[in-house]
Design a protein around this motif. Sequence first.
Motif, mmCIF file in Angstrom:
data_model
loop_
_atom_site.group_PDB
_atom_site.id
_atom_site.type_symbol
_atom_site.label_atom_id
_atom_site.label_comp_id
_atom_site.label_asym_id
_atom_site.label_seq_id
_atom_site.Cartn_x
_atom_site.Cartn_y
_atom_site.Cartn_z
ATOM 1 N N ALA A 122 0.833 -1.208 0.000
ATOM 2 C CA ALA A 122 0.000 0.000 0.000
ATOM 3 C C ALA A 122 0.867 1.257 0.000
ATOM 4 C CB ALA A 122 -0.935 -0.002 1.206
ATOM 5 N N ILE A 123 1.933 1.248 0.767
ATOM 6 C CA ILE A 123 2.844 2.398 0.805
ATOM 7 C C ILE A 123 3.501 2.589 -0.561
ATOM 8 C CG2 ILE A 123 5.008 3.270 1.777
ATOM 9 C CD1 ILE A 123 4.157 1.913 4.428
ATOM 10 N N ALA A 124 3.958 1.509 -1.177
ATOM 11 C CA ALA A 124 4.630 1.599 -2.475
ATOM 12 C C ALA A 124 3.687 2.111 -3.560
ATOM 13 C CB ALA A 124 5.206 0.247 -2.866
ATOM 14 N N LEU A 125 2.432 1.669 -3.551
ATOM 15 C CA LEU A 125 1.473 2.161 -4.545
ATOM 16 C C LEU A 125 1.258 3.663 -4.396
ATOM 17 C CD1 LEU A 125 -1.188 -0.705 -4.553
ATOM 18 C CD2 LEU A 125 0.624 -0.274 -6.237
ATOM 19 N N ALA A 126 1.133 4.121 -3.156
ATOM 20 C CA ALA A 126 0.980 5.563 -2.915
ATOM 21 C C ALA A 126 2.236 6.313 -3.346
ATOM 22 C CB ALA A 126 0.671 5.816 -1.442
ATOM 23 N N GLN A 127 3.406 5.728 -3.102
ATOM 24 C CA GLN A 127 4.647 6.386 -3.481
ATOM 25 C C GLN A 127 4.794 6.497 -4.998
ATOM 26 O OE1 GLN A 127 7.480 3.985 -1.290
ATOM 27 N NE2 GLN A 127 7.640 5.555 0.301
ATOM 28 N N LEU A 128 4.297 5.527 -5.733
ATOM 29 C CA LEU A 128 4.345 5.628 -7.196
ATOM 30 C C LEU A 128 3.513 6.801 -7.688
ATOM 31 C CD1 LEU A 128 4.153 1.861 -8.162
ATOM 32 C CD2 LEU A 128 6.091 3.402 -8.495
ATOM 33 N N MET A 129 2.345 6.995 -7.079
ATOM 34 C CA MET A 129 1.511 8.142 -7.469
ATOM 35 C C MET A 129 2.206 9.445 -7.109
ATOM 36 S SD MET A 129 -2.385 6.877 -6.659
ATOM 37 C CE MET A 129 -2.100 6.534 -4.943
ATOM 38 N N ARG A 143 3.480 21.287 -19.410
ATOM 39 C CA ARG A 143 2.453 21.813 -18.524
ATOM 40 C C ARG A 143 2.506 21.045 -17.206
ATOM 41 N NH1 ARG A 143 -2.724 22.427 -22.520
ATOM 42 N NH2 ARG A 143 -1.729 23.885 -23.934
ATOM 43 N N PRO A 144 2.053 21.663 -16.123
ATOM 44 C CA PRO A 144 2.059 20.977 -14.826
ATOM 45 C C PRO A 144 1.141 19.755 -14.839
ATOM 46 C CG PRO A 144 1.479 23.305 -14.581
ATOM 47 C CD PRO A 144 1.560 23.025 -16.037
ATOM 48 N N TRP A 145 1.380 18.833 -13.936
ATOM 49 C CA TRP A 145 0.627 17.575 -13.863
ATOM 50 C C TRP A 145 -0.868 17.806 -13.708
ATOM 51 C CZ3 TRP A 145 -2.305 16.267 -9.638
ATOM 52 C CH2 TRP A 145 -2.101 17.038 -8.496
ATOM 53 N N TYR A 146 -1.233 18.865 -12.986
ATOM 54 C CA TYR A 146 -2.643 19.091 -12.715
ATOM 55 C C TYR A 146 -3.401 19.610 -13.940
ATOM 56 C CZ TYR A 146 -0.661 23.705 -11.738
ATOM 57 O OH TYR A 146 0.040 24.878 -11.825
ATOM 58 N N GLU A 147 -2.694 19.954 -15.004
ATOM 59 C CA GLU A 147 -3.351 20.354 -16.245
ATOM 60 C C GLU A 147 -3.479 19.201 -17.235
ATOM 61 O OE1 GLU A 147 -1.711 23.833 -18.075
ATOM 62 O OE2 GLU A 147 -1.783 24.984 -16.219
ATOM 63 N N SER A 148 -2.979 18.036 -16.862
ATOM 64 C CA SER A 148 -3.058 16.864 -17.725
ATOM 65 C C SER A 148 -4.258 16.015 -17.314
ATOM 66 C CB SER A 148 -1.772 16.034 -17.623
ATOM 67 O OG SER A 148 -1.925 14.826 -18.304
ATOM 68 N N ARG A 149 -5.246 15.976 -18.171
ATOM 69 C CA ARG A 149 -6.477 15.219 -17.878
ATOM 70 C C ARG A 149 -6.165 13.729 -17.708
ATOM 71 N NH1 ARG A 149 -10.107 17.060 -21.723
ATOM 72 N NH2 ARG A 149 -10.903 18.520 -20.198
ATOM 73 N N ILE A 150 -5.278 13.202 -18.533
ATOM 74 C CA ILE A 150 -4.954 11.775 -18.456
ATOM 75 C C ILE A 150 -4.248 11.461 -17.142
ATOM 76 C CG2 ILE A 150 -3.509 9.987 -19.491
ATOM 77 C CD1 ILE A 150 -4.301 11.080 -22.193
ATOM 78 N N HIS A 151 -3.353 12.341 -16.708
ATOM 79 C CA HIS A 151 -2.672 12.123 -15.428
ATOM 80 C C HIS A 151 -3.693 12.120 -14.287
ATOM 81 C CE1 HIS A 151 1.433 12.825 -13.289
ATOM 82 N NE2 HIS A 151 0.729 11.900 -12.701
ATOM 83 N N TRP A 152 -4.629 13.040 -14.338
ATOM 84 C CA TRP A 152 -5.687 13.091 -13.320
ATOM 85 C C TRP A 152 -6.494 11.798 -13.300
ATOM 86 C CZ3 TRP A 152 -6.860 15.574 -9.109
ATOM 87 C CH2 TRP A 152 -6.367 16.856 -8.904
ATOM 88 N N ILE A 153 -6.876 11.329 -14.484
ATOM 89 C CA ILE A 153 -7.668 10.093 -14.563
ATOM 90 C C ILE A 153 -6.894 8.922 -13.966
ATOM 91 C CG2 ILE A 153 -8.654 8.412 -16.185
ATOM 92 C CD1 ILE A 153 -9.370 10.855 -17.988
ATOM 93 N N PHE A 159 -5.870 5.924 -7.035
ATOM 94 C CA PHE A 159 -6.216 6.241 -5.648
ATOM 95 C C PHE A 159 -7.463 5.472 -5.231
ATOM 96 C CE2 PHE A 159 -8.471 8.713 -2.433
ATOM 97 C CZ PHE A 159 -7.502 8.766 -1.448
ATOM 98 N N SER A 160 -8.410 5.340 -6.130
ATOM 99 C CA SER A 160 -9.635 4.589 -5.827
ATOM 100 C C SER A 160 -9.311 3.120 -5.545
ATOM 101 C CB SER A 160 -10.627 4.685 -6.983
ATOM 102 O OG SER A 160 -10.998 6.019 -7.192
ATOM 103 N N TRP A 161 -8.417 2.532 -6.331
ATOM 104 C CA TRP A 161 -8.002 1.152 -6.084
ATOM 105 C C TRP A 161 -7.300 1.031 -4.735
ATOM 106 C CZ3 TRP A 161 -8.828 -3.664 -7.029
ATOM 107 C CH2 TRP A 161 -7.888 -4.625 -6.674
#
Length: 178
Positions: A122-129, A143-153, A159-161
């Motif tokens: 669980a820690i490793a999965l969070a660290q990958l994100m 562009r920053p990560w928060y402007e990338s729709r695919i990165h958000w998805i 995170f849901s998993w």
Amino acid sequence: AYCLVNFNIMYAIIQLFMTCYLNNLGLKFGDGMYIVQDLFYSLFLGLSIAYTPPQNNLDKILPPQRFLSQGILMKLIGQLVIFPLFQYFGLLALKTQSWYTEFTTDDPLEHSISYETTTINAIALAQLMIASVVVTIGSPFRRPWYESRIHWICLVGQFSWLRYILFSPYSGFLKMMS
């Protein structure tokens, strides 16, 4: 390319220390866990980083001449220290829980679930994100990560998993804790 190289280095360090910690405890990481990390986390995060669109305007600053320039190296070293420490402290926090019992077995080839493996996964999965976000901060060319729709998805899905495996009564994690 700079972001992807740094993400791959962080990913390798996350898995290296995760595997070392588990091997020191006499445990191994399951094949299914590697598939989830490699295929559903690292691959999709890497693709989303690569698919991040460029800035709208050209920047006057040239890209660094090397992959490991001073600024990139400092960001990388900081994460390379933080990630193993969080894994270590996560295992220490696990051992302080009242319901915790250390994993023991007479058969090292037995397929089983342990608190240690579940926690470090669980820690490793969070660290990958987190690593995917860290490598995309501060670049004047993308562009920053928060402007990338695919990165958000990708981040929302992953995170849901992670939330599911941690808090769903059907995932097995809560059953282990009871």
